[in-house]
Design an enzyme around this catalytic site. Structure first.
Site, mmCIF file in Angstrom:
data_model
loop_
_atom_site.group_PDB
_atom_site.id
_atom_site.type_symbol
_atom_site.label_atom_id
_atom_site.label_comp_id
_atom_site.label_asym_id
_atom_site.label_seq_id
_atom_site.Cartn_x
_atom_site.Cartn_y
_atom_site.Cartn_z
ATOM 1 N N LYS A 160 -15.260 15.531 1.805
ATOM 2 C CA LYS A 160 -13.892 15.424 1.290
ATOM 3 C C LYS A 160 -13.855 15.050 -0.194
ATOM 4 O O LYS A 160 -13.010 15.508 -0.948
ATOM 5 C CB LYS A 160 -13.127 14.366 2.092
ATOM 6 C CG LYS A 160 -11.693 14.175 1.659
ATOM 7 C CD LYS A 160 -10.999 13.167 2.547
ATOM 8 C CE LYS A 160 -9.543 12.994 2.177
ATOM 9 N NZ LYS A 160 -8.880 11.987 3.021
ATOM 10 N N GLN A 161 -14.714 14.141 -0.593
ATOM 11 C CA GLN A 161 -14.626 13.644 -1.969
ATOM 12 C C GLN A 161 -15.961 13.034 -2.361
ATOM 13 O O GLN A 161 -16.826 12.807 -1.504
ATOM 14 C CB GLN A 161 -13.527 12.598 -2.095
ATOM 15 C CG GLN A 161 -13.762 11.320 -1.330
ATOM 16 C CD GLN A 161 -12.462 10.543 -1.128
ATOM 17 O OE1 GLN A 161 -11.711 10.810 -0.207
ATOM 18 N NE2 GLN A 161 -12.211 9.574 -1.977
ATOM 19 N N TRP A 204 -8.436 1.060 -2.218
ATOM 20 C CA TRP A 204 -9.519 0.874 -3.193
ATOM 21 C C TRP A 204 -9.223 1.628 -4.488
ATOM 22 O O TRP A 204 -9.898 1.428 -5.491
ATOM 23 C CB TRP A 204 -10.857 1.350 -2.615
ATOM 24 C CG TRP A 204 -11.013 2.848 -2.426
ATOM 25 C CD1 TRP A 204 -10.090 3.714 -1.940
ATOM 26 C CD2 TRP A 204 -12.173 3.647 -2.735
ATOM 27 N NE1 TRP A 204 -10.601 4.991 -1.888
ATOM 28 C CE2 TRP A 204 -11.874 4.985 -2.376
ATOM 29 C CE3 TRP A 204 -13.436 3.360 -3.244
ATOM 30 C CZ2 TRP A 204 -12.781 6.036 -2.534
ATOM 31 C CZ3 TRP A 204 -14.335 4.404 -3.394
ATOM 32 C CH2 TRP A 204 -14.010 5.725 -3.052
ATOM 33 N N ASP A 205 -8.219 2.497 -4.438
ATOM 34 C CA ASP A 205 -7.791 3.236 -5.630
ATOM 35 C C ASP A 205 -7.586 2.288 -6.807
ATOM 36 O O ASP A 205 -7.778 2.659 -7.963
ATOM 37 C CB ASP A 205 -6.465 3.967 -5.349
ATOM 38 C CG ASP A 205 -6.528 4.902 -4.152
ATOM 39 O OD1 ASP A 205 -7.250 4.592 -3.188
ATOM 40 O OD2 ASP A 205 -5.847 5.942 -4.170
ATOM 41 N N GLU A 216 -14.063 10.845 3.857
ATOM 42 C CA GLU A 216 -13.356 10.466 5.091
ATOM 43 C C GLU A 216 -13.348 11.567 6.151
ATOM 44 O O GLU A 216 -12.823 11.343 7.240
ATOM 45 C CB GLU A 216 -11.923 10.049 4.751
ATOM 46 C CG GLU A 216 -11.866 8.785 3.903
ATOM 47 C CD GLU A 216 -10.479 8.489 3.367
ATOM 48 O OE1 GLU A 216 -9.694 9.443 3.209
ATOM 49 O OE2 GLU A 216 -10.197 7.310 3.097
HETATM 50 O O1 IFM Z 1 -7.927 5.848 -1.018
HETATM 51 C C1 IFM Z 1 -7.703 7.209 -0.880
HETATM 52 C C2 IFM Z 1 -8.842 7.795 -0.078
HETATM 53 O O2 IFM Z 1 -10.070 7.652 -0.728
HETATM 54 C C3 IFM Z 1 -8.601 9.277 0.152
HETATM 55 N N1 IFM Z 1 -7.333 9.452 0.820
HETATM 56 C C4 IFM Z 1 -6.209 8.932 0.037
HETATM 57 C C5 IFM Z 1 -6.382 7.451 -0.230
HETATM 58 C C6 IFM Z 1 -5.218 6.941 -1.088
HETATM 59 O O3 IFM Z 1 -5.224 7.565 -2.324
#
Ligand code: IFM
Length: 729
Positions: free
Chosen positions: A591-592, A340-341, A479
């Site tokens: 995580k984010q 999804w990046d 995640e």
């Molecule tokens: O898509 C990301 C995910 O959101 C976090 N781990 C790394 C992936 C690839 O950059």
């Protein structure tokens, strides 16, 4: 143009940053990327030329990966018999005879995507030479690469021996993806090799030729063909050595070796200067569309240009069947897989500045609808369910198991099964592309099908229970928390998705009845299905704490252990790495950006500002930014909330992620999502650019106080618009 704001410089060779700098100094042209490895090599170097779309799956690995193509860079130089190398060590008995490196500087010229290096070198004989190296991968002709080495005698009359070669025995970190047979070029004055990937069967051909009239073909190895030449320099005299290379694959045409032989001959006939001129002109055009100028912050200006550069060198200009891996073409991290990046991080800057390139990336998904439909079916769903990790085939390619942990155990990776929001992320990108470009024709032909068939998936995936609609067993952007029920990010974005699908369908009914009829039939958009979508929109469970006026990341989140993440500062590791996987997944460490990401994407259509502020106060202190995707999204959301200082801190961190190696793994490749994210932090966050209710461009600046002015262009519905915002004096 202030050169220093367009130039990444390494002053003095820094061996300890060898791999990070190989990543940072990558060149590319949207077809291939080439790490900044030295022409003469270096012990432990990790050279890689990666080509979009060339994946291969060896039986010993769980998943396919991008293949390291034959290396076209090698140029070995001897000065009076002393090999030119950066590895000068008086006590190194393995490397006689010794030379001495007297000076070194490397510069990546971002404005024209040329990698330049100069060195002063003393041979064992006492002769001193200055060497300069330049290289580029042409943006004007994506199959052509050029190198120029200039050697000047500073002291003495040195004899210079040059060996130009191709290394076709490349591996991915020791794993070979090549079938045994090798085709070599027999063309006069040219060296060339074609190899074929063992499982996927792609042919990859690389050819080189040189401008040097003394060059002769060296006897030897089919896997390392070489041309060599020798000359003596006059005192203070110079010699220029140009090497041209061409690369084609069987994705381009049936006989890549033949094509590469012809192309390299033509490139040599055109000459280095002409190739450079065409390349520079193409880059001038690209930057005119995509540069952001910040006055008042030279440090971030340069860093921001470097991030934009890395997106631009990876973005496919002429191919709608490839997309950009999480680490671009600058390294083998994440095996070159597409996440999804692309849609939520890298695409927005391209959609708003170079829409024709953004369209290619969306078409990559369109052409992989079959894989997404296959995945939906395999999961007992309807419609299109895109893979979390995607390669050439469009099938799910997320590994199921991690590499072995220190105790030998492996951790189950659930993202390929449960990180299903990717389908909505793609729909979001489609809608954003259509709104900003006004490309109705594309929407009718392709975009609508992506938007609608992913909505069909969600309509079938959502569960009706407890008197409402729920979605179980999901992984949101955070995640660390896997397989949760009712992720607010997922549930709310699905509502957005279904609402948007209905809007798109209404537009088709009015403006394009034939396409409406076609899609209604082919996707089975029956009245019953649409009624269900409306019901889901009305009755989807959106976890929310009425008393605290906050969104709940998922029910149960606040029942877990609270860990005060800000207490773990300063730190060079994620809190998860510090506390361990087992404990942190049972805690509130995030995580984010998750709820914060939802805020960035939906803004005040998610909730009134007071709720957004509450969300911020709740979730920001719980986030450990274990993912590089996180800080830029926080910067965007904070800027919109008027938290400008925090926004700037987050932005500063994000924009330097690879320059400062903030994640400690830049050696594996550029963090491309962060690169796209910082563009959004500036444009959507600090500048507050948006389309208002009348369809006009509008902005609400909240610039960091020390920024004087920000200006950039966007292409809004086919017209180039320049936007400049200033801080009051
Ligand atoms: O898509 C990301 C995910 O959101 C976090 N781990 C790394 C992936 C690839 O950059």
């Amino acid at each position: 143009m202030q050169k220093r704001l367009w130039t990444l410089i390494e002053r003095g060779f820094q061996a300890e940053r060898l791999h990070q700098n190989e990543t940072l100094f990558t060149i590319g042209n949207g077809y291939l990327g080439v790490r900044g490895t030295f022409e003469e090599g270096y012990p432990g170097a990790t050279p890689a030329t990666l080509i979009h779309g060339i994946y291969d799956h060896v039986p010993s690995m769980q998943i396919p990966e991008l293949v390291n193509a034959p290396n076209w860079l090698p140029i070995a130089i001897m000065v009076d018999g002393t090999p030119f190398t950066l590895r000068f060590d008086r006590h190194d008995s393995l490397n006689p005879p010794h030379g001495a490196l007297l000076g070194y500087e490397r510069a990546l010229l971002l404005d024209r995507a040329v990698l330049h290096r100069s060195a002063l070198f003393r041979a064992a004989s006492g002769s001193i030479v200055r060497l300069t190296f330049d290289r580029f991968a042409s943006l004007a002709d994506e199959h052509i690469m050029a190198q120029r080495v200039t050697i000047t005698a500073v002291a003495g009359e040195p004899v210079i021996a040059v060996a130009y070669s191709i290394d076709a025995d490349t591996t991915n970190d020791g794993v070979s993806h090549w079938a045994p047979d090798v085709r070599t070029s027999q063309a006069l004055g040219t060296i060339g090799v074609e190899r074929r990937t063992a499982q996927s069967g792609y042919g990859v051909a690389v050819t080189s030729c040189v401008s040097d009239p003394h060059a002769v073909r060296a006897a030897g190895d089919a896997l390392r063909p070489a041309l060599t030449s020798v000359l003596r320099l006059d005192p203070t005299g110079s010699a220029v050595f140009d090497k041209f290379s061409a690369l084609y694959t069987s994705r381009d045409l049936a006989d890549p070796l033949d094509a590469a032989e012809n192309a390299v001959r033509q490139a040599a006939a055109a000459g280095y200067d002409a190739l450079l001129q065409a390349h520079t002109a193409a880059w001038a055009k690209s930057w005119a569309a995509s540069d952001i100028r910040i006055e008042g912050d030279d440090e971030c200006q340069l860093a921001l240009r470097l991030t934009a550069y890395h997106v631009l060198i990876a973005a496919p200009r002429h191919d709608e069947n490839v997309s950009i891996g999480a680490k671009t073409l600058s390294g083998l991290g994440y095996k070159g897989h597409v996440f999804w990046d692309v849609e939520l991080f890298m695409l927005p800057p391209l959609t708003l500045t170079q829409p024709e390139v953004a369209r290619n990336l969306l078409m990559y998904r369109y052409h992989r609808l079959a894989g997404a439909r296959h995945k939906a079916q395999a999961n007992g769903c309807e419609g299109a369910m895109f893979p979390w990790e995607s390669t050439d085939t469009g099938e799910e390619t997320t590994p199921q198991w991690s590499d072995p942990q220190p105790d030998g155990s492996r951790i189950r990776i659930w993202t390929g099964d449960r990180e299903q929001h990717i389908s909505t992320d793609i729909a979001y990108a489609v809608w954003q592309f259509w709104r900003w470009t006004g490309d109705d024709d594309w929407f009718r032909r392709c975009g609508a099908e992506l938007l609608l068939d992913t909505a069909v998936f969600w309509g079938s995936r959502v569960e009706e229970k407890n008197g409402r609609y729920e979605i179980s067993q999901q992984i949101g952007p955070d995640e660390y928390h896997e397989n949760v029920d009712n992720s607010v990010f997922v549930n709310r974005m699905v509502v957005w998705h279904l609402q948007t699908a209905l809007r798109g369908l209404d537009w088709l009914a009015e403006q394009s009845p034939d396409d409406h009829a076609r899609l209604t039939t082919s996707l089975d958009l029956s009245a019953k299905r649409l009624a269900r979508w409306r019901d889901i929109i009305a009755r989807m469970f959106i976890p929310f704490d009425e008393a605290k006026q906050i969104h709940i990341q998922f029910p149960g989140f606040f029942d877990m252990e609270y860990i005060p993440v800000p207490h773990y500062l300063p730190r060079t590791h994620s809190v998860q790495a510090i506390l361990g996987h087992a404990r942190s997944i049972q805690s509130q460490v995030i995580k984010q950006a998750d709820v914060v990401m939802l805020m960035a994407l939906l803004g005040e259509s998610l909730a009134p500002r007071s709720v957004l502020l509450n969300n911020w106060d709740t979730y920001f202190p719980r986030c450990d930014h274990g993912s590089s995707l996180s800080p830029a999204m926080h910067a965007w959301a904070a800027a919109r909330l008027g938290l400008t200082e925090i926004a700037y801190d987050q932005f500063h961190h994000a924009v330097h992620i690879d320059l400062h190696d903030n994640k400690g793994n830049s050696r594996d490749g550029i963090h491309a999502a962060a690169c796209g994210g910082v563009w959004q932090a500036v444009v959507f966050g600090f500048v507050g650019l948006h389309i208002d209710a009348n369809g006009d461009l509008a902005f609400q600046p909240a610039l960091p106080t020390h920024w004087k002015r920000v200006s950039f262009s966007v292409n809004y519905r086919g017209t180039q618009r320049t936007i400049t915002v200033e801080n009051p004096a």
